[in-house]
Design an enzyme around this catalytic site. Sequence first.
Site, PDB file in Angstrom:
ATOM      1  N   PRO A  84       0.813  -1.220   0.000  1.00 44.90           N
ATOM      2  CA  PRO A  84       0.000   0.000   0.000  1.00 44.90           C
ATOM      3  C   PRO A  84       0.847   1.271   0.000  1.00 44.90           C
ATOM      4  O   PRO A  84       1.959   1.301   0.531  1.00 44.90           O
ATOM      5  CB  PRO A  84      -0.788  -0.103   1.313  1.00 44.90           C
ATOM      6  N   CYS A  85       0.313   2.328  -0.587  1.00 45.95           N
ATOM      7  CA  CYS A  85       0.954   3.643  -0.552  1.00 45.95           C
ATOM      8  C   CYS A  85       0.555   4.301   0.772  1.00 45.95           C
ATOM      9  O   CYS A  85      -0.609   4.578   1.005  1.00 45.95           O
ATOM     10  CB  CYS A  85       0.497   4.498  -1.725  1.00 45.95           C
ATOM     11  N   GLN A  86       1.536   4.534   1.635  1.00 48.06           N
ATOM     12  CA  GLN A  86       1.252   5.065   2.965  1.00 48.06           C
ATOM     13  C   GLN A  86       2.217   6.205   3.303  1.00 48.06           C
ATOM     14  O   GLN A  86       3.068   6.573   2.503  1.00 48.06           O
ATOM     15  CB  GLN A  86       1.395   3.942   4.007  1.00 48.06           C
TER      16      GLN A  86
END
Length: 406
Positions: A84-86
């Site tokens: 995920p892009c976090q």
Amino acid sequence: MKKTVCELFAGVGGFRLGLEKSSEEWKTVWMNQWEPTRKSQWAYECYIENFGKDKAINLFSNTDISEVDTSVIPDHNLLVGGFPCQDYSVARTNAEGIRGKKGVLWWDIHRILKAKKPPFVLLENVNRLLRSPSDQRGRDFGIMLSSLNNLDYTVEWRVINAADYGFPQKRRRVFIFATRKNTNYAKIYFENNGMEIITKDGFFSSIFPIVENEKYEMNSTKVPENLVDATKKFEFDFEIAGFQKDGEIYTSAVDPKEVGEAKKTKIKDILESNVPKRYYLSDKELEDWEYMKGAKAEKRVAKNGHEYTFREGAIPFPDSVDEPARTILTSERSKNRSTHIIEDEDTGKLRKLTPKECERLNCFPDGWTNTETMSHSFRYFAMGNALVVGLIELMGEKLEQIIENE
């Protein structure tokens, strides 16, 4: 060197499927897939049903990755995963160590790389990673590059639109290839100049050609070695292609060398025949769909009483079947503005895509997600989260050559 793989955030197995399509010699020695917000682990169950229930006890992990001790993960030569892009920011502990933000999955990748030291890494993410967060553009990707450099990896990246290279979906994702500096392959990053790596000799440009253009400009910077400094200060405009060696970053905006019209795969090339009635729009629904897809300029009132004009441009309705599909989202299953609506070529009526057609848009075999446990709606969700397997198949062929030369 053996072609052994550890697959993290495996979903329904797109990385593994692509690698195994490229060569039967790829062997996945361990995988992890966990949906923390879901009681039913449908993606994991889909994975084990397709890749073998008999191996699940030893090779497959359905556990929060942050709780996995790295000692249980077998040694491997390639780590892959779509994470995920976090927010990747870090802080100091009281003992002046570096601490990643709790619950951010990048730091679990970092933890595993630090412990297992695989020679090669291949990751996938949404392309907005290169520009996030909005108030400090490039910081998050800079932190990733800095942490990989501290672990003795060179890193190359490229934003790839699958449709540019003949696949049936306009899916743009950033792929990240990391190589330990003590490998034979890493020498190319030190023996070639920056533009040669980006345009011709690098991992991605050798698989996915770009247009030759002497006017390409290359920007460079140095990422801070200290991750706290990177969190506080680093900001940079990353372009769609680039690489990093010894903390020096080189990046350029390049143009993909698209396949010719004859080699493009379009929506009409993947459509089913005799589609059941459940996928067709009713006359009652049509007005709602026309509204969702159409242009809007509406007066609205915010919760604080502020009046504003909401504007939204029109999107194709129905979608042209003579083009690759737009990006499939996890909401594809729902009555949603982004959901594809096509005119069925057999009936002339408007309908949604079927789960099998969504599998085909991602190059999965027909019925891959049609397992005993997975719900009909989650089949769409799984494909919205998946990657284009055909891209991984091409990368797998290149990786096989690289490993054979080690």
